[in-house]
Design an enzyme around this catalytic site. Structure first.
Site, short mmCIF file in Angstrom:
data_model
loop_
_atom_site.label_atom_id
_atom_site.label_comp_id
_atom_site.label_asym_id
_atom_site.label_seq_id
_atom_site.Cartn_x
_atom_site.Cartn_y
_atom_site.Cartn_z
N ARG A 10 43.42 29.57 30.76
CA ARG A 10 44.80 29.98 31.04
C ARG A 10 44.87 31.07 32.10
O ARG A 10 45.76 31.05 32.95
CB ARG A 10 45.45 30.46 29.74
CG ARG A 10 45.79 29.35 28.76
CD ARG A 10 46.28 29.90 27.45
NE ARG A 10 45.25 30.67 26.77
CZ ARG A 10 45.42 31.28 25.60
NH1 ARG A 10 46.59 31.24 25.00
NH2 ARG A 10 44.43 31.95 25.03
N ASP A 30 33.52 25.48 36.04
CA ASP A 30 33.90 25.43 34.64
C ASP A 30 33.28 24.16 34.08
O ASP A 30 33.60 23.06 34.54
CB ASP A 30 35.43 25.41 34.48
CG ASP A 30 35.87 25.54 33.03
OD1 ASP A 30 35.26 24.90 32.16
OD2 ASP A 30 36.83 26.30 32.76
N LYS A 161 41.54 48.86 29.86
CA LYS A 161 42.16 47.63 29.37
C LYS A 161 42.15 47.59 27.84
O LYS A 161 43.10 47.09 27.22
CB LYS A 161 41.42 46.41 29.93
CG LYS A 161 41.96 45.05 29.45
CD LYS A 161 43.44 44.89 29.76
CE LYS A 161 43.91 43.44 29.66
NZ LYS A 161 43.60 42.74 28.43
N ASN A 165 45.52 47.30 25.54
CA ASN A 165 45.78 46.31 24.50
C ASN A 165 46.10 46.96 23.16
O ASN A 165 46.89 46.42 22.37
CB ASN A 165 44.59 45.37 24.37
CG ASN A 165 44.56 44.33 25.47
OD1 ASN A 165 45.07 44.55 26.57
ND2 ASN A 165 43.97 43.18 25.20
N GLU A 168 49.63 47.79 23.38
CA GLU A 168 50.36 46.54 23.24
C GLU A 168 50.54 46.17 21.76
O GLU A 168 51.62 45.73 21.34
CB GLU A 168 49.59 45.43 23.96
CG GLU A 168 50.19 44.05 23.89
CD GLU A 168 49.27 43.04 24.55
OE1 GLU A 168 48.82 42.11 23.84
OE2 GLU A 168 48.99 43.18 25.76
#
Length: 289
Positions: A10, A30, A161, A165, A168
């Protein structure tokens, strides 16, 4: 600029497309996508030195295995960028390991989710100035204006980060509790309309509120959603760092525990509470069928 992107999930797919739209030459790998390189070695062969390979794969073993493999493939002066949600301690270790064969390692926290392709990705980079300077055109293409910063040495990107989070988690839990109270009140409130109202001029407006308003418009009672909330690790690491540094994180810790509670259909602790109320006060107990 040329870049190798490993992982087209994603986030990775959106980042790749945004870079290509900005004119960058992105080679991809990938194992679940046929149109990409067949291996990390084949990907590296498609890149001109100094190579820049961005890992956008799940944290843990998948990232570790790809990192180890790249150590044996890339050459002196090349750079590995980890854009996943790795633990910052792992990033510090990987940066040290990368220096042995003369490679650079950049840990880059990435925020933006599935909306990043359109809105841009917020980027928090840690590592040496040399590779980060070389990657500046990539960062500028991925991020919206003001959405990139070199926050510190190796590990700092993923540390920032991680805290992001954790914050968040707290914001999401505050919205969840507020709307839960309104839904349970004596008033027949239009929660979708209230969320939309709060988006305009309110001191609690935010992008998360924008997304909540969108979700309530699609499903006003959220009947199609099970109240099971997973966590991907950063909230736990944030609380662990709070304990290690003796910093009180009341809201973030509570929001993490709320996620744990959401996964329990009928917790034993609730049964203990019910049994105690029955024992000391004779309060009725609801028995399982």
């Amino acid at each position: 600029m040329q870049l190798g992107m490993v992982g087209l999930g994603r986030m990775g797919s959106g980042m790749t497309e945004r870079l290509q739209q900005a004119g960058h030459d992105v080679k991809t790998y990938d194992p679940n996508v046929e149109s990409t390189a067949g291996s990390l070695e084949e990907l590296a062969a498609q890149l001109d030195p100094p190579r820049h390979v961005w890992l956008m794969v799940p944290a843990g073993d998948v990232t570790e295995n790809a990192f180890k493999e790249l150590l044996g493939i890339l050459e002196r002066g090349d750079a590995i960028i980890d854009g996943g949600n790795s633990n910052f301690r792992d990033s510090q270790r990987r940066a040290a390991e990368a220096t042995e064969p003369g490679l650079y390692f950049v840990d880059c926290g990435v925020s933006g989710g599935i909306w990043g392709l359109r809105e841009g990705f917020a980027l928090m980079a840690g590592g040496d100035a040399e590779p980060i300077g070389r990657l500046q055109p990539v960062f500028e293409a991925l991020a919206p204006e003001g959405g990139f910063a070199h926050v510190g040495p190796s590990g700092a990107g993923h540390f920032v980060k991680m805290v992001h989070n954790g914050v968040e988690y707290g914001l999401m839990q505050a919205y969840a509790e507020g709307f839960d109270l309104m839904q349970a009140s004596e008033f027949e409130l239009d929660l979708a309309a209230i969320a939309e109202l709060w988006r305009h001029g309110s001191v609690v407006r935010s992008w998360l509120l924008d997304l909540l308003a969108r979700a309530l418009q699609e499903d006003p009672n959220l009947e199609g959603i099970k109240g099971y909330v997973e966590d991907s690790g950063e909230g736990r690491w944030t609380v662990e760092q709070a304990i290690e540094n003796a910093v009180p994180l009341h809201v973030i810790a509570a929001s993490l525990f709320a996620r744990f509670e959401s996964r329990r259909e009928d917790s034993f602790s609730a049964k203990v509470n019910a049994a105690l109320r029955n024992q000391f006060g004779g309060h009725a107990v609801r028995h399982e069928d």
